[in-house]
Design a protein around this motif. Structure first.
Motif, PDB file in Angstrom:
ATOM      1  N   VAL A 200       0.841  -1.197   0.000  1.00 58.89           N
ATOM      2  CA  VAL A 200       0.000   0.000   0.000  1.00 58.89           C
ATOM      3  C   VAL A 200       0.880   1.253   0.000  1.00 58.89           C
ATOM      4  O   VAL A 200       1.817   1.377   0.810  1.00 58.89           O
ATOM      5  CB  VAL A 200      -0.928   0.019   1.241  1.00 58.89           C
ATOM      6  N   ASN A 201       0.561   2.161  -0.911  1.00 64.46           N
ATOM      7  CA  ASN A 201       1.198   3.477  -0.912  1.00 64.46           C
ATOM      8  C   ASN A 201       0.239   4.482  -0.278  1.00 64.46           C
ATOM      9  O   ASN A 201      -0.922   4.603  -0.698  1.00 64.46           O
ATOM     10  CB  ASN A 201       1.521   3.939  -2.332  1.00 64.46           C
ATOM     11  N   GLN A 202       0.716   5.219   0.742  1.00 70.48           N
ATOM     12  CA  GLN A 202      -0.099   6.247   1.407  1.00 70.48           C
ATOM     13  C   GLN A 202       0.492   7.634   1.113  1.00 70.48           C
ATOM     14  O   GLN A 202       1.653   7.894   1.438  1.00 70.48           O
ATOM     15  CB  GLN A 202      -0.130   6.019   2.916  1.00 70.48           C
ATOM     16  N   THR A 203      -0.301   8.457   0.510  1.00 75.29           N
ATOM     17  CA  THR A 203       0.114   9.823   0.187  1.00 75.29           C
ATOM     18  C   THR A 203      -0.532  10.776   1.189  1.00 75.29           C
ATOM     19  O   THR A 203      -1.765  10.828   1.305  1.00 75.29           O
ATOM     20  CB  THR A 203      -0.303  10.204  -1.235  1.00 75.29           C
ATOM     21  N   THR A 204       0.326  11.551   1.912  1.00 71.82           N
ATOM     22  CA  THR A 204      -0.151  12.427   2.984  1.00 71.82           C
ATOM     23  C   THR A 204       0.083  13.900   2.612  1.00 71.82           C
ATOM     24  O   THR A 204       1.187  14.268   2.168  1.00 71.82           O
ATOM     25  CB  THR A 204       0.572  12.114   4.306  1.00 71.82           C
ATOM     26  N   THR A 205      -0.955  14.680   2.828  1.00 74.36           N
ATOM     27  CA  THR A 205      -0.844  16.135   2.677  1.00 74.36           C
ATOM     28  C   THR A 205      -1.413  16.783   3.940  1.00 74.36           C
ATOM     29  O   THR A 205      -2.234  16.201   4.645  1.00 74.36           O
ATOM     30  CB  THR A 205      -1.626  16.640   1.450  1.00 74.36           C
ATOM     31  N   GLY A 206      -0.960  18.060   4.201  1.00 72.74           N
ATOM     32  CA  GLY A 206      -1.435  18.776   5.380  1.00 72.74           C
ATOM     33  C   GLY A 206      -0.411  19.780   5.855  1.00 72.74           C
ATOM     34  O   GLY A 206       0.661  19.964   5.262  1.00 72.74           O
ATOM     35  N   LYS A 207      -0.744  20.419   6.967  1.00 74.81           N
ATOM     36  CA  LYS A 207       0.137  21.456   7.496  1.00 74.81           C
ATOM     37  C   LYS A 207       1.443  20.883   8.026  1.00 74.81           C
ATOM     38  O   LYS A 207       2.443  21.600   8.107  1.00 74.81           O
ATOM     39  CB  LYS A 207      -0.570  22.203   8.626  1.00 74.81           C
ATOM     40  N   GLN A 208       1.447  19.643   8.359  1.00 73.14           N
ATOM     41  CA  GLN A 208       2.640  19.047   8.962  1.00 73.14           C
ATOM     42  C   GLN A 208       3.694  18.667   7.921  1.00 73.14           C
ATOM     43  O   GLN A 208       4.828  18.309   8.288  1.00 73.14           O
ATOM     44  CB  GLN A 208       2.255  17.796   9.808  1.00 73.14           C
ATOM     45  N   VAL A 209       3.360  18.752   6.626  1.00 70.55           N
ATOM     46  CA  VAL A 209       4.325  18.428   5.575  1.00 70.55           C
ATOM     47  C   VAL A 209       4.356  19.567   4.557  1.00 70.55           C
ATOM     48  O   VAL A 209       3.324  20.195   4.270  1.00 70.55           O
ATOM     49  CB  VAL A 209       3.954  17.099   4.866  1.00 70.55           C
ATOM     50  N   GLU A 210       5.533  19.880   4.054  1.00 65.08           N
ATOM     51  CA  GLU A 210       5.674  20.951   3.085  1.00 65.08           C
ATOM     52  C   GLU A 210       5.179  20.534   1.714  1.00 65.08           C
ATOM     53  O   GLU A 210       4.710  21.388   0.941  1.00 65.08           O
ATOM     54  CB  GLU A 210       7.139  21.396   3.014  1.00 65.08           C
ATOM     55  N   GLN A 211       5.313  19.251   1.386  1.00 62.70           N
ATOM     56  CA  GLN A 211       4.860  18.721   0.106  1.00 62.70           C
ATOM     57  C   GLN A 211       4.319  17.304   0.328  1.00 62.70           C
ATOM     58  O   GLN A 211       4.591  16.689   1.361  1.00 62.70           O
ATOM     59  CB  GLN A 211       6.001  18.703  -0.914  1.00 62.70           C
ATOM     60  N   PRO A 212       3.535  16.815  -0.577  1.00 62.83           N
ATOM     61  CA  PRO A 212       2.969  15.478  -0.378  1.00 62.83           C
ATOM     62  C   PRO A 212       4.059  14.440  -0.086  1.00 62.83           C
ATOM     63  O   PRO A 212       5.116  14.425  -0.730  1.00 62.83           O
ATOM     64  CB  PRO A 212       2.267  15.196  -1.696  1.00 62.83           C
ATOM     65  N   ARG A 213       3.749  13.613   0.902  1.00 62.42           N
ATOM     66  CA  ARG A 213       4.711  12.570   1.287  1.00 62.42           C
ATOM     67  C   ARG A 213       4.094  11.204   0.977  1.00 62.42           C
ATOM     68  O   ARG A 213       2.922  10.954   1.274  1.00 62.42           O
ATOM     69  CB  ARG A 213       5.006  12.663   2.773  1.00 62.42           C
ATOM     70  N   VAL A 214       4.880  10.333   0.394  1.00 54.35           N
ATOM     71  CA  VAL A 214       4.411   8.987   0.028  1.00 54.35           C
ATOM     72  C   VAL A 214       5.118   7.971   0.921  1.00 54.35           C
ATOM     73  O   VAL A 214       6.352   7.902   0.958  1.00 54.35           O
ATOM     74  CB  VAL A 214       4.692   8.669  -1.456  1.00 54.35           C
ATOM     75  N   ASP A 215       4.317   7.222   1.610  1.00 59.03           N
ATOM     76  CA  ASP A 215       4.842   6.143   2.464  1.00 59.03           C
ATOM     77  C   ASP A 215       4.489   4.792   1.840  1.00 59.03           C
ATOM     78  O   ASP A 215       3.334   4.547   1.440  1.00 59.03           O
ATOM     79  CB  ASP A 215       4.224   6.227   3.867  1.00 59.03           C
ATOM     80  N   LEU A 216       5.477   3.945   1.751  1.00 59.78           N
ATOM     81  CA  LEU A 216       5.280   2.597   1.203  1.00 59.78           C
ATOM     82  C   LEU A 216       5.094   1.622   2.366  1.00 59.78           C
ATOM     83  O   LEU A 216       5.993   1.483   3.209  1.00 59.78           O
ATOM     84  CB  LEU A 216       6.477   2.185   0.352  1.00 59.78           C
ATOM     85  N   ASN A 217       3.962   0.968   2.402  1.00 59.21           N
ATOM     86  CA  ASN A 217       3.640   0.087   3.522  1.00 59.21           C
ATOM     87  C   ASN A 217       3.273  -1.322   3.027  1.00 59.21           C
ATOM     88  O   ASN A 217       2.781  -1.499   1.901  1.00 59.21           O
ATOM     89  CB  ASN A 217       2.466   0.649   4.334  1.00 59.21           C
ATOM     90  N   ARG A 218       3.508  -2.256   3.899  1.00 56.00           N
ATOM     91  CA  ARG A 218       3.046  -3.632   3.675  1.00 56.00           C
ATOM     92  C   ARG A 218       2.154  -4.023   4.849  1.00 56.00           C
ATOM     93  O   ARG A 218       2.559  -3.866   6.003  1.00 56.00           O
ATOM     94  CB  ARG A 218       4.205  -4.614   3.569  1.00 56.00           C
ATOM     95  N   VAL A 219       0.979  -4.538   4.532  1.00 54.67           N
ATOM     96  CA  VAL A 219       0.041  -4.934   5.592  1.00 54.67           C
ATOM     97  C   VAL A 219      -0.556  -6.298   5.245  1.00 54.67           C
ATOM     98  O   VAL A 219      -0.724  -6.644   4.059  1.00 54.67           O
ATOM     99  CB  VAL A 219      -1.097  -3.902   5.765  1.00 54.67           C
TER     100      VAL A 219
END
Length: 239
Positions: A200-219
């Motif tokens: 699973v790739n999780q793309t995070t946006t918000g005030k806590q990040v300057e630009q979208p962050r992509v996290d690669l996860n296995r579940v």
């Protein structure tokens, strides 16, 4: 000296005549073996005399073979016995074959059930994981409720306790997380339970990040069937 006084010739000592003369003809002395057999027979009284050969030895007597009605009765009994054994053998083989066919059919049904479960689980697991691992600060509570509807009762409670702890932070930072399943495989599958491994790739946006962050996860997502046959998530374990 008269005729009656005529001296008779003496027989030498140890001499045993081999024959006795009767009316000028020699008579054979009885065979000692026949005499012995006759004497033994007479002494036995009611005993049955065994037939003998000319040399005095017993002759083998073959057992008599039953003939007539008795022989037919024995043949019929033997035939009925053989038929009964054959019937038992055939009945046993029929039972064994029936059991074997039932077991093969059951295995095929289980194989079909597992195959269907694998196909359905990959689709359901991917869709459920994307919903559960995604959230939006503008509709956080609604998203949590939608995710809980995809879970078993026990796991839904565990999930609610977890997301409640981060709810304030998500709203404050105006976070948005979008999860996307890029690969999926089945770890184990039964007719009513399936474990899937998801990337699973999780793309995070918000005030806590300057630009979208992509996290690669296995579940590992585990699904079970409910009473209506629907697949529900019973566990999500991050690796």
């Amino acid at each position: 000296m008269s005729a009656n006084d005529t001296p008779r010739p003496r027989r030498p000592a140890g001499h045993r005549p081999s024959s006795v003369t009767v009316a000028g003809r020699p008579r054979k002395v009885a065979d000692s073996r026949r005499v012995a057999v006759r004497s033994a027979t007479e002494a036995a009284g009611s005993a049955t005399l065994e037939p003998t050969a000319p040399n005095g030895l017993p002759v083998a007597v073959r057992p008599s073979t039953p003939t007539g009605p008795e022989a037919g009765h024995d043949a019929q009994s033997s035939s009925r016995s053989g038929a009964s054994r054959l019937t038992v053998v055939l009945a046993t083989l029929a039972v064994v074959l029936a059991v074997a066919v039932a077991l093969v059919g059951w295995d095929l049904m289980r194989m079909d059930g597992r195959a269907d479960a694998r196909k359905a689980a990959q689709v359901v697991a991917a869709e459920s994981a994307e919903r559960i691992l995604s959230y939006d600060h503008t509709s956080y509570d609604k998203g949590v409720a939608a995710a809980r509807s995809l879970m078993t009762e026990g796991f839904a409670k565990e999930y609610a306790d977890t997301v409640d702890t981060v709810r304030a932070e998500v709203i404050e930072t105006e976070s948005v997380v979008i999860a996307e399943v890029v690969a999926a495989s089945v770890v184990s599958a039964e007719a009513d339970r399936v474990e899937t491994l998801l990337f699973v790739n999780q793309t995070t946006t918000g005030k806590q990040v300057e630009q979208p962050r992509v996290d690669l996860n296995r579940v590992v997502v585990t699904l079970v069937r409910d009473g209506d046959g629907a697949w529900l998530v019973s566990d999500v374990d991050a690796l």
